[in-house]
Design a protein around this motif. Structure first.
Motif, PDB file in Angstrom:
ATOM      1  N   VAL A  20       0.832  -1.203   0.000  1.00 38.48           N
ATOM      2  CA  VAL A  20       0.000   0.000   0.000  1.00 38.48           C
ATOM      3  C   VAL A  20       0.871   1.259   0.000  1.00 38.48           C
ATOM      4  CG1 VAL A  20      -1.608   1.329   1.444  1.00 38.48           C
ATOM      5  CG2 VAL A  20      -2.057  -1.079   0.937  1.00 38.48           C
ATOM      6  N   LYS A  21       1.931   1.252   0.768  1.00 40.31           N
ATOM      7  CA  LYS A  21       2.818   2.428   0.788  1.00 40.31           C
ATOM      8  C   LYS A  21       3.563   2.596  -0.536  1.00 40.31           C
ATOM      9  CE  LYS A  21       3.194   3.070   5.690  1.00 40.31           C
ATOM     10  NZ  LYS A  21       4.047   3.242   6.856  1.00 40.31           N
ATOM     11  N   THR A  22       3.894   1.485  -1.183  1.00 42.47           N
ATOM     12  CA  THR A  22       4.482   1.561  -2.528  1.00 42.47           C
ATOM     13  C   THR A  22       3.495   2.206  -3.491  1.00 42.47           C
ATOM     14  OG1 THR A  22       5.890  -0.387  -2.161  1.00 42.47           O
ATOM     15  CG2 THR A  22       5.421   0.207  -4.458  1.00 42.47           C
ATOM     16  N   LYS A  25       3.141   5.980  -2.828  1.00 38.87           N
ATOM     17  CA  LYS A  25       4.294   6.743  -3.334  1.00 38.87           C
ATOM     18  C   LYS A  25       4.347   6.730  -4.871  1.00 38.87           C
ATOM     19  CE  LYS A  25       9.349   6.734  -2.982  1.00 38.87           C
ATOM     20  NZ  LYS A  25      10.486   6.009  -2.407  1.00 38.87           N
ATOM     21  N   ARG A  26       4.174   5.568  -5.450  1.00 42.27           N
ATOM     22  CA  ARG A  26       4.343   5.408  -6.899  1.00 42.27           C
ATOM     23  C   ARG A  26       3.269   6.141  -7.712  1.00 42.27           C
ATOM     24  NH1 ARG A  26       7.494   1.686  -9.827  1.00 42.27           N
ATOM     25  NH2 ARG A  26       6.654   1.100 -11.856  1.00 42.27           N
ATOM     26  N   LEU A 155       7.875  -2.538  -2.574  1.00 39.64           N
ATOM     27  CA  LEU A 155       7.881  -3.505  -3.661  1.00 39.64           C
ATOM     28  C   LEU A 155       8.954  -3.112  -4.662  1.00 39.64           C
ATOM     29  CD1 LEU A 155       6.507  -5.925  -5.108  1.00 39.64           C
ATOM     30  CD2 LEU A 155       4.917  -4.268  -6.104  1.00 39.64           C
ATOM     31  N   THR A 156       9.838  -4.054  -5.000  1.00 41.77           N
ATOM     32  CA  THR A 156      10.939  -3.747  -5.921  1.00 41.77           C
ATOM     33  C   THR A 156      10.985  -4.664  -7.141  1.00 41.77           C
ATOM     34  OG1 THR A 156      12.425  -5.130  -4.593  1.00 41.77           O
ATOM     35  CG2 THR A 156      12.431  -2.755  -4.123  1.00 41.77           C
ATOM     36  N   ASP A 157      10.197  -5.708  -7.157  1.00 41.28           N
ATOM     37  CA  ASP A 157      10.210  -6.654  -8.264  1.00 41.28           C
ATOM     38  C   ASP A 157       9.649  -5.990  -9.530  1.00 41.28           C
ATOM     39  OD1 ASP A 157      10.440  -9.605  -9.156  1.00 41.28           O
ATOM     40  OD2 ASP A 157       8.371  -9.053  -9.689  1.00 41.28           O
ATOM     41  N   GLU A 158      10.485  -5.873 -10.564  1.00 45.31           N
ATOM     42  CA  GLU A 158      10.109  -5.121 -11.779  1.00 45.31           C
ATOM     43  C   GLU A 158       8.895  -5.700 -12.495  1.00 45.31           C
ATOM     44  OE1 GLU A 158      10.859  -2.151 -13.140  1.00 45.31           O
ATOM     45  OE2 GLU A 158      11.969  -1.851 -11.277  1.00 45.31           O
ATOM     46  N   MET A 159       8.821  -7.013 -12.629  1.00 47.89           N
ATOM     47  CA  MET A 159       7.660  -7.613 -13.308  1.00 47.89           C
ATOM     48  C   MET A 159       6.366  -7.308 -12.550  1.00 47.89           C
ATOM     49  SD  MET A 159       8.759 -11.299 -14.948  1.00 47.89           S
ATOM     50  CE  MET A 159       7.071 -11.802 -14.857  1.00 47.89           C
ATOM     51  N   LEU A 161       5.871  -4.776 -10.510  1.00 49.72           N
ATOM     52  CA  LEU A 161       5.604  -3.342 -10.631  1.00 49.72           C
ATOM     53  C   LEU A 161       4.966  -2.997 -11.982  1.00 49.72           C
ATOM     54  CD1 LEU A 161       8.802  -1.895  -8.931  1.00 49.72           C
ATOM     55  CD2 LEU A 161       6.439  -1.606  -8.122  1.00 49.72           C
ATOM     56  N   LYS A 162       5.424  -3.627 -13.050  1.00 47.78           N
ATOM     57  CA  LYS A 162       4.822  -3.384 -14.370  1.00 47.78           C
ATOM     58  C   LYS A 162       3.361  -3.835 -14.383  1.00 47.78           C
ATOM     59  CE  LYS A 162       9.030  -3.470 -17.079  1.00 47.78           C
ATOM     60  NZ  LYS A 162       9.851  -4.149 -18.060  1.00 47.78           N
ATOM     61  N   PHE A 163       3.093  -4.986 -13.796  1.00 43.49           N
ATOM     62  CA  PHE A 163       1.719  -5.471 -13.714  1.00 43.49           C
ATOM     63  C   PHE A 163       0.879  -4.512 -12.856  1.00 43.49           C
ATOM     64  CE2 PHE A 163      -1.623  -8.007 -11.636  1.00 43.49           C
ATOM     65  CZ  PHE A 163      -2.331  -8.400 -12.769  1.00 43.49           C
ATOM     66  N   LEU A 164       1.436  -4.077 -11.743  1.00 38.52           N
ATOM     67  CA  LEU A 164       0.749  -3.135 -10.871  1.00 38.52           C
ATOM     68  C   LEU A 164       0.417  -1.848 -11.624  1.00 38.52           C
ATOM     69  CD1 LEU A 164      -0.181  -2.766  -7.900  1.00 38.52           C
ATOM     70  CD2 LEU A 164       2.057  -1.764  -7.452  1.00 38.52           C
ATOM     71  N   ASP A 165       1.352  -1.347 -12.417  1.00 43.68           N
ATOM     72  CA  ASP A 165       1.103  -0.140 -13.226  1.00 43.68           C
ATOM     73  C   ASP A 165      -0.123  -0.338 -14.122  1.00 43.68           C
ATOM     74  OD1 ASP A 165       3.359   1.118 -12.167  1.00 43.68           O
ATOM     75  OD2 ASP A 165       4.619   0.706 -13.918  1.00 43.68           O
ATOM     76  N   MET A 166      -0.193  -1.481 -14.763  1.00 41.61           N
ATOM     77  CA  MET A 166      -1.305  -1.772 -15.666  1.00 41.61           C
ATOM     78  C   MET A 166      -2.636  -1.822 -14.909  1.00 41.61           C
ATOM     79  SD  MET A 166      -2.000  -5.183 -17.959  1.00 41.61           S
ATOM     80  CE  MET A 166      -2.478  -6.110 -16.508  1.00 41.61           C
ATOM     81  N   VAL A 167      -2.642  -2.498 -13.780  1.00 40.03           N
ATOM     82  CA  VAL A 167      -3.890  -2.639 -13.018  1.00 40.03           C
ATOM     83  C   VAL A 167      -4.310  -1.294 -12.432  1.00 40.03           C
ATOM     84  CG1 VAL A 167      -5.011  -3.751 -11.037  1.00 40.03           C
ATOM     85  CG2 VAL A 167      -3.508  -5.085 -12.529  1.00 40.03           C
ATOM     86  N   ILE A 168      -3.389  -0.532 -11.920  1.00 36.56           N
ATOM     87  CA  ILE A 168      -3.741   0.770 -11.346  1.00 36.56           C
ATOM     88  C   ILE A 168      -4.286   1.695 -12.437  1.00 36.56           C
ATOM     89  CG2 ILE A 168      -2.848   2.866 -10.251  1.00 36.56           C
ATOM     90  CD1 ILE A 168      -3.250   0.528  -8.270  1.00 36.56           C
TER      91      ILE A 168
END
Length: 180
Positions: A20-22, A25-26, A155-159, A161-168
């Motif tokens: 949640v904090k990631t 911030k992101r 969260l630092t795992d790039e894959m 994070l990319k998935f998270l970007d898409m869902v957000i």
């Protein structure tokens, strides 16, 4: 857009809180987020539902004032935590501030299956209290093997994070559609 996050873990170094904090911030340029404190809510009691304590009134007002809700749940015994279920009980009664509210369930655990089973239960509860959950197909944030994907509190795992970007991105659109 104002988002309130509920974190179903009270653990000091909770991976769900780190997620949640990631997100906070992101995506600070996409929405304002506030993390609701649910560990201080008293146990739900029907005797108090019409005149709840001030901490419950404040919590319900926080949810009522939000455009959307994020819920990050750990998996405890194939389900959500008691503290999260208790918070949802309060939100489901009398004025029902979560009814019709766009919600994005997510979760993190150390296990290989992430919080899959907990999220299934969470979606059942959210449906019963008339929250509007983001459709799950392709949007499920289920993070397993947490110890390998988080570092220094985020969260630092790039894959992932990319998935998270898409869902957000899709969630922001979903919230816009629901609130028009």
């Amino acid at each position: 857009m104002k988002v309130v996050a509920l974190v179903g873990s009270l653990r000091k170094d909770s991976f769900n809180m780190q997620l949640v904090k990631t997100i906070e911030k992101r995506y600070s340029n996409r929405f304002d987020m506030e993390i609701a404190e649910i560990g201080n809510l008293p146990f739900f009691n029907e005797d108090d539902e019409k005149t709840p304590p001030e901490v419950v009134v404040n919590f319900k007002n926080l949810i009522a004032g939000a455009d959307a809700v994020l819920i990050s749940t750990p998996e405890f015994n194939w389900s959500t935590s008691g503290v999260l279920k208790n918070a949802l009980e309060w939100l489901s009664r009398v004025d029902k501030p979560i009814a019709g509210k766009p919600v994005l369930p997510m979760g993190v655990s150390q296990g290989a299956m992430g919080s899959l089973r907990a999220q299934l239960h969470l979606r059942q509860v959210l449906s019963s209290i008339q929250a509007t959950t983001m459709p799950p197909a392709g949007n499920e944030i289920i993070i397993g093997a947490a110890g390998q994907k988080f570092s220094n509190g985020e969260l630092t795992d790039e894959m992932t994070l990319k998935f998270l970007d898409m869902v957000i991105d899709k969630f922001v659109e979903f919230v816009g559609e629901q609130n028009n």
